[in-house]
Design a protein around this motif. Structure first.
Motif, PDB file in Angstrom:
ATOM      1  N   UNK A   4       0.839  -1.209   0.000  1.00 18.48           N
ATOM      2  CA  UNK A   4       0.000   0.000   0.000  1.00 18.48           C
ATOM      3  C   UNK A   4       0.873   1.257   0.000  1.00 18.48           C
ATOM      4  N   UNK A   5       1.916   1.246   0.818  1.00 20.76           N
ATOM      5  CA  UNK A   5       2.840   2.380   0.855  1.00 20.76           C
ATOM      6  C   UNK A   5       3.540   2.583  -0.468  1.00 20.76           C
ATOM      7  N   UNK A   6       3.953   1.480  -1.089  1.00 22.62           N
ATOM      8  CA  UNK A   6       4.616   1.562  -2.387  1.00 22.62           C
ATOM      9  C   UNK A   6       3.663   2.124  -3.440  1.00 22.62           C
ATOM     10  N   UNK A   7       2.407   1.670  -3.400  1.00 28.90           N
ATOM     11  CA  UNK A   7       1.410   2.179  -4.352  1.00 28.90           C
ATOM     12  C   UNK A   7       1.213   3.685  -4.192  1.00 28.90           C
ATOM     13  N   UNK A  12       2.127   9.073  -6.224  1.00 33.16           N
ATOM     14  CA  UNK A  12       2.694  10.405  -6.014  1.00 33.16           C
ATOM     15  C   UNK A  12       3.660  10.789  -7.112  1.00 33.16           C
ATOM     16  N   UNK A  13       4.499   9.859  -7.509  1.00 37.16           N
ATOM     17  CA  UNK A  13       5.452  10.135  -8.591  1.00 37.16           C
ATOM     18  C   UNK A  13       4.733  10.418  -9.908  1.00 37.16           C
ATOM     19  N   UNK A  14       3.655   9.680 -10.144  1.00 37.86           N
ATOM     20  CA  UNK A  14       2.862   9.912 -11.365  1.00 37.86           C
ATOM     21  C   UNK A  14       2.223  11.291 -11.322  1.00 37.86           C
ATOM     22  N   UNK A  15       1.655  11.666 -10.181  1.00 37.20           N
ATOM     23  CA  UNK A  15       1.047  12.993 -10.045  1.00 37.20           C
ATOM     24  C   UNK A  15       2.082  14.097 -10.257  1.00 37.20           C
ATOM     25  N   UNK A  16       3.272  13.898  -9.694  1.00 38.17           N
ATOM     26  CA  UNK A  16       4.331  14.904  -9.852  1.00 38.17           C
ATOM     27  C   UNK A  16       4.726  15.046 -11.318  1.00 38.17           C
ATOM     28  N   UNK A  17       4.881  13.923 -12.007  1.00 41.09           N
ATOM     29  CA  UNK A  17       5.267  13.969 -13.423  1.00 41.09           C
ATOM     30  C   UNK A  17       4.182  14.637 -14.267  1.00 41.09           C
ATOM     31  N   UNK A  18       2.934  14.263 -14.016  1.00 44.56           N
ATOM     32  CA  UNK A  18       1.821  14.868 -14.759  1.00 44.56           C
ATOM     33  C   UNK A  18       1.741  16.360 -14.462  1.00 44.56           C
ATOM     34  N   UNK A  19       1.996  16.732 -13.226  1.00 47.40           N
ATOM     35  CA  UNK A  19       1.984  18.150 -12.854  1.00 47.40           C
ATOM     36  C   UNK A  19       3.055  18.936 -13.569  1.00 47.40           C
ATOM     37  N   UNK A  49       3.673  10.846  -2.116  1.00 44.37           N
ATOM     38  CA  UNK A  49       4.950  10.144  -2.084  1.00 44.37           C
ATOM     39  C   UNK A  49       5.486  10.042  -0.655  1.00 44.37           C
ATOM     40  N   UNK A  50       5.446  11.140   0.072  1.00 48.12           N
ATOM     41  CA  UNK A  50       5.952  11.154   1.448  1.00 48.12           C
ATOM     42  C   UNK A  50       5.069  10.319   2.375  1.00 48.12           C
ATOM     43  N   UNK A  51       3.768  10.327   2.141  1.00 50.80           N
ATOM     44  CA  UNK A  51       2.859   9.501   2.931  1.00 50.80           C
ATOM     45  C   UNK A  51       3.154   8.020   2.701  1.00 50.80           C
ATOM     46  N   UNK A  52       3.370   7.664   1.452  1.00 59.07           N
ATOM     47  CA  UNK A  52       3.705   6.279   1.132  1.00 59.07           C
ATOM     48  C   UNK A  52       5.012   5.857   1.769  1.00 59.07           C
ATOM     49  N   UNK A  53       6.007   6.739   1.743  1.00 58.95           N
ATOM     50  CA  UNK A  53       7.288   6.429   2.362  1.00 58.95           C
ATOM     51  C   UNK A  53       7.141   6.261   3.871  1.00 58.95           C
ATOM     52  N   UNK A  54       6.371   7.135   4.485  1.00 57.96           N
ATOM     53  CA  UNK A  54       6.148   7.027   5.933  1.00 57.96           C
ATOM     54  C   UNK A  54       5.455   5.714   6.274  1.00 57.96           C
ATOM     55  N   UNK A  55       4.498   5.323   5.455  1.00 53.39           N
ATOM     56  CA  UNK A  55       3.789   4.074   5.694  1.00 53.39           C
ATOM     57  C   UNK A  55       4.748   2.890   5.565  1.00 53.39           C
ATOM     58  N   UNK A  56       5.622   2.943   4.570  1.00 55.95           N
ATOM     59  CA  UNK A  56       6.609   1.881   4.420  1.00 55.95           C
ATOM     60  C   UNK A  56       7.554   1.837   5.624  1.00 55.95           C
ATOM     61  N   UNK A  57       7.981   2.990   6.088  1.00 53.16           N
ATOM     62  CA  UNK A  57       8.879   3.055   7.243  1.00 53.16           C
ATOM     63  C   UNK A  57       8.218   2.466   8.492  1.00 53.16           C
TER      64      UNK A  57
END
Length: 66
Positions: A4-7, A12-19, A49-57
């Motif tokens: 879930x965190x990775x997703x 987030x990376x997709x949103x950043x690229x599209x932005x 992206x940061x939320x996903x990383x925090x969840x992974x951590x």
């Protein structure tokens, strides 16, 4: 590793690229609304992206305690 965190990180990376694409298109066409929308998408992507990383951590810490 949290799937879930990775997703969230990938989303987030997709949103950043599209932005970035929207922002560049807005600048190229002098469309300030599109440019602002692109910047907003980048911020939203960074947050995801940061939320996903925090969840992974957190998941990693939980697994280490087992």
């Amino acid at each position: 590793m949290s799937k879930e965190g990775l997703n969230k990180k990938v989303d987030g990376l997709i949103d950043k690229a599209a932005g970035k694409v929207k922002e560049a298109a807005g600048k190229a066409t002098d469309n300030r609304s599109l440019e602002r929308e692109g910047k907003k998408d980048q911020v939203k992507g960074t947050a995801k992206e940061k939320t996903g990383q925090a969840q992974q951590d957190l998941d990693s810490l939980k697994n280490d305690r087992r």
